[in-house]
Design a protein around this motif. Structure first.
Motif, PDB file in Angstrom:
ATOM      1  N   ALA A 112     -14.329  38.887  87.607  1.00  0.00           N
ATOM      2  CA  ALA A 112     -13.761  37.529  87.626  1.00  0.00           C
ATOM      3  C   ALA A 112     -12.238  37.580  87.665  1.00  0.00           C
ATOM      4  O   ALA A 112     -11.598  36.766  88.348  1.00  0.00           O
ATOM      5  CB  ALA A 112     -14.231  36.745  86.404  1.00  0.00           C
ATOM      6  N   ASP A 113     -11.640  38.533  86.939  1.00  0.00           N
ATOM      7  CA  ASP A 113     -10.183  38.695  86.976  1.00  0.00           C
ATOM      8  C   ASP A 113      -9.709  39.016  88.390  1.00  0.00           C
ATOM      9  O   ASP A 113      -8.688  38.496  88.855  1.00  0.00           O
ATOM     10  CB  ASP A 113      -9.742  39.826  86.041  1.00  0.00           C
ATOM     11  CG  ASP A 113      -9.927  39.508  84.569  1.00  0.00           C
ATOM     12  OD1 ASP A 113      -9.921  38.321  84.211  1.00  0.00           O
ATOM     13  OD2 ASP A 113     -10.085  40.468  83.779  1.00  0.00           O
ATOM     14  N   LEU A 114     -10.440  39.885  89.077  1.00  0.00           N
ATOM     15  CA  LEU A 114     -10.051  40.296  90.428  1.00  0.00           C
ATOM     16  C   LEU A 114     -10.163  39.139  91.419  1.00  0.00           C
ATOM     17  O   LEU A 114      -9.300  38.960  92.283  1.00  0.00           O
ATOM     18  CB  LEU A 114     -10.913  41.475  90.880  1.00  0.00           C
ATOM     19  CG  LEU A 114     -10.681  42.792  90.128  1.00  0.00           C
ATOM     20  CD1 LEU A 114     -11.761  43.811  90.477  1.00  0.00           C
ATOM     21  CD2 LEU A 114      -9.297  43.354  90.441  1.00  0.00           C
ATOM     22  N   VAL A 115     -11.233  38.357  91.290  1.00  0.00           N
ATOM     23  CA  VAL A 115     -11.389  37.188  92.164  1.00  0.00           C
ATOM     24  C   VAL A 115     -10.245  36.210  91.931  1.00  0.00           C
ATOM     25  O   VAL A 115      -9.635  35.696  92.880  1.00  0.00           O
ATOM     26  CB  VAL A 115     -12.752  36.509  91.924  1.00  0.00           C
ATOM     27  CG1 VAL A 115     -12.812  35.161  92.640  1.00  0.00           C
ATOM     28  CG2 VAL A 115     -13.882  37.407  92.406  1.00  0.00           C
ATOM     29  N   ASN A 116      -9.933  35.958  90.663  1.00  0.00           N
ATOM     30  CA  ASN A 116      -8.839  35.040  90.356  1.00  0.00           C
ATOM     31  C   ASN A 116      -7.499  35.594  90.824  1.00  0.00           C
ATOM     32  O   ASN A 116      -6.629  34.837  91.274  1.00  0.00           O
ATOM     33  CB  ASN A 116      -8.797  34.750  88.853  1.00  0.00           C
ATOM     34  CG  ASN A 116      -9.854  33.752  88.424  1.00  0.00           C
ATOM     35  OD1 ASN A 116     -10.361  32.988  89.247  1.00  0.00           O
ATOM     36  ND2 ASN A 116     -10.196  33.752  87.154  1.00  0.00           N
ATOM     37  N   ALA A 117      -7.321  36.908  90.726  1.00  0.00           N
ATOM     38  CA  ALA A 117      -6.069  37.509  91.189  1.00  0.00           C
ATOM     39  C   ALA A 117      -5.908  37.331  92.694  1.00  0.00           C
ATOM     40  O   ALA A 117      -4.800  37.080  93.185  1.00  0.00           O
ATOM     41  CB  ALA A 117      -6.026  38.993  90.813  1.00  0.00           C
ATOM     42  N   PHE A 118      -6.998  37.444  93.444  1.00  0.00           N
ATOM     43  CA  PHE A 118      -6.898  37.231  94.893  1.00  0.00           C
ATOM     44  C   PHE A 118      -6.512  35.791  95.207  1.00  0.00           C
ATOM     45  O   PHE A 118      -5.877  35.521  96.237  1.00  0.00           O
ATOM     46  CB  PHE A 118      -8.211  37.588  95.588  1.00  0.00           C
ATOM     47  CG  PHE A 118      -8.117  37.514  97.089  1.00  0.00           C
ATOM     48  CD1 PHE A 118      -7.405  38.462  97.801  1.00  0.00           C
ATOM     49  CD2 PHE A 118      -8.724  36.484  97.789  1.00  0.00           C
ATOM     50  CE1 PHE A 118      -7.299  38.392  99.191  1.00  0.00           C
ATOM     51  CE2 PHE A 118      -8.629  36.407  99.171  1.00  0.00           C
ATOM     52  CZ  PHE A 118      -7.918  37.366  99.874  1.00  0.00           C
ATOM     53  N   ASN A 119      -6.869  34.873  94.319  1.00  0.00           N
ATOM     54  CA  ASN A 119      -6.489  33.476  94.528  1.00  0.00           C
ATOM     55  C   ASN A 119      -4.982  33.271  94.485  1.00  0.00           C
ATOM     56  O   ASN A 119      -4.481  32.262  95.002  1.00  0.00           O
ATOM     57  CB  ASN A 119      -7.174  32.582  93.492  1.00  0.00           C
ATOM     58  CG  ASN A 119      -8.548  32.130  93.939  1.00  0.00           C
ATOM     59  OD1 ASN A 119      -8.710  31.582  95.023  1.00  0.00           O
ATOM     60  ND2 ASN A 119      -9.551  32.370  93.106  1.00  0.00           N
ATOM     61  N   ILE A 120      -4.244  34.191  93.872  1.00  0.00           N
ATOM     62  CA  ILE A 120      -2.779  34.114  93.929  1.00  0.00           C
ATOM     63  C   ILE A 120      -2.339  34.137  95.385  1.00  0.00           C
ATOM     64  O   ILE A 120      -1.550  33.303  95.839  1.00  0.00           O
ATOM     65  CB  ILE A 120      -2.138  35.290  93.157  1.00  0.00           C
ATOM     66  CG1 ILE A 120      -2.560  35.268  91.688  1.00  0.00           C
ATOM     67  CG2 ILE A 120      -0.616  35.253  93.292  1.00  0.00           C
ATOM     68  CD1 ILE A 120      -2.172  36.532  90.929  1.00  0.00           C
ATOM     69  N   HIS A 121      -2.864  35.113  96.116  1.00  0.00           N
ATOM     70  CA  HIS A 121      -2.537  35.244  97.539  1.00  0.00           C
ATOM     71  C   HIS A 121      -3.128  34.087  98.345  1.00  0.00           C
ATOM     72  O   HIS A 121      -2.433  33.451  99.143  1.00  0.00           O
ATOM     73  CB  HIS A 121      -3.073  36.581  98.049  1.00  0.00           C
ATOM     74  CG  HIS A 121      -2.985  36.754  99.527  1.00  0.00           C
ATOM     75  ND1 HIS A 121      -1.844  37.185 100.167  1.00  0.00           N
ATOM     76  CD2 HIS A 121      -3.898  36.535 100.508  1.00  0.00           C
ATOM     77  CE1 HIS A 121      -2.053  37.233 101.469  1.00  0.00           C
ATOM     78  NE2 HIS A 121      -3.291  36.854 101.705  1.00  0.00           N
TER      79      HIS A 121
END
Length: 324
Positions: free
Chosen positions: A115-124
């Motif tokens: 979930a952290d990784l998915v949310n981090a991609f949302n930055i981009h």
């Protein structure tokens, strides 16, 4: 948390809750916030994002903590992700993004959950769709930024889209929706693997029309699952007097409202150039015949003299929270 679980967006109540939190953050909590208090802030922000509730005060608190020396790389990424999904890009955003991407160690990144990784991609993702042009250019042209998001975060995001696509193709919803679309003579297919978002049905020639800026935009039919549909929505302008009828304040009695990730998905599809049409699964799964489904699909696509399905006044039918 209860509002999310119950699918209730009561804006006056949420506004009071956020104001109380921001007041306590200003006057009662230590500065800079300790790491455990940052986790509380991030949890509150995630819940507001789930409910699509915007608060400039909360966004200001998130932004000021981008420089918090107690924040771990995971927390900085989460702060950036929350701000990006709020479509709020303060001056500290770029600096914090560059710093955390450069300074995060392999062990920091290995500790991130899916979930952290998915949310981090949302930055981009959200910066590209919703951010200012200069920030978008930097994220898409800077080699370090491209490498960070492509190598460390994009795989998990696209994996979740592929999982949604597989679940949809194995569902009865796919069979009935495709059958109705074909019977209507609509040239629609499931979005291709690897697309930014899984879309249940899109125009067969969608990519060609998007690339050529055709006068007629391609169609994207988006299924809104029950868990993405509000049961209760009270706007911030609602009359809060004790004499008022609380049932009358619920706009879901007349219209449909989506929340959670469906809001971002539809917004980004529209930004790409799609004409989006919502199919609410709580309604679709209650339809008994192909003719009913064809009529519903026509309404969703906005045929002349039809009320769009996204604003159907019929009471919601609680059946199934997913494609099943």
């Amino acid at each position: 948390r209860a509002c999310v679980a119950l699918r209730v967006h009561h804006a006056p109540l949420l506004h009071k809750l956020v104001r109380w939190y921001c007041w306590s953050n200003t006057y009662l909590r230590p500065k800079p916030l300790p790491s455990e208090h940052l986790d509380e802030l991030l949890e509150l922000a995630e819940l507001q994002l789930e409910l699509s509730f915007q608060s400039l005060d909360l966004q200001a608190v998130l932004a000021e903590n981008l420089r918090n020396p107690h924040a771990t790389p995971r927390q900085v990424l989460a702060l950036l992700s929350a701000l990006a999904r709020f479509s709020h890009f303060p001056k500290e955003f770029k600096e914090a993004c560059a710093r955390v991407c450069a300074e995060s160690s392999d062990s920091d990144l290995a500790a991130l959950t899916p979930a952290d990784l998915v949310n981090a991609f949302n930055i981009h993702l959200c910066a590209v769709f919703d951010g200012p042009a200069a920030l978008k250019h930097w994220l898409t042209e800077d080699e370090a930024m491209k490498s960070f998001f492509q190598v460390h975060t994009s795989q998990k995001f696209y994996q979740t889209q592929d999982q949604d696509r597989t679940a949809f193709l194995q569902s009865d919803v796919y069979l009935t929706l495709k059958e109705a679309a074909d019977a209507e003579g609509l040239n629609l297919q499931t979005s291709d693997p690897g697309d930014v978002y899984h879309v249940e049905l899109v125009s067969v020639d969608a990519k060609e029309r998007l690339n050529s800026a055709a006068a007629s935009p391609p169609t994207a039919v988006v299924c809104i699952k029950s868990r993405e549909q509000l049961r209760w929505y009270v706007p911030i302008t609602a009359d809060g007097s004790p004499e008022g009828d609380p049932l009358a304040q619920n706009r879901c009695r007349q219209f449909r409202y989506m929340f959670r990730g469906a809001v971002q998905k539809v917004r980004h599809l529209q930004a790409m150039g799609y004409k989006t049409a919502a199919v609410w699964l709580s309604e679709w799964m209650a339809l008994k015949s192909q003719e009913e489904r064809r009529a519903y699909l026509r309404a969703a696509l906005g045929s002349p003299d039809r009320r769009t399905a996204a604003f159907s006044p019929a009471p919601p039918v609680e059946r199934g929270g997913d494609y099943s």
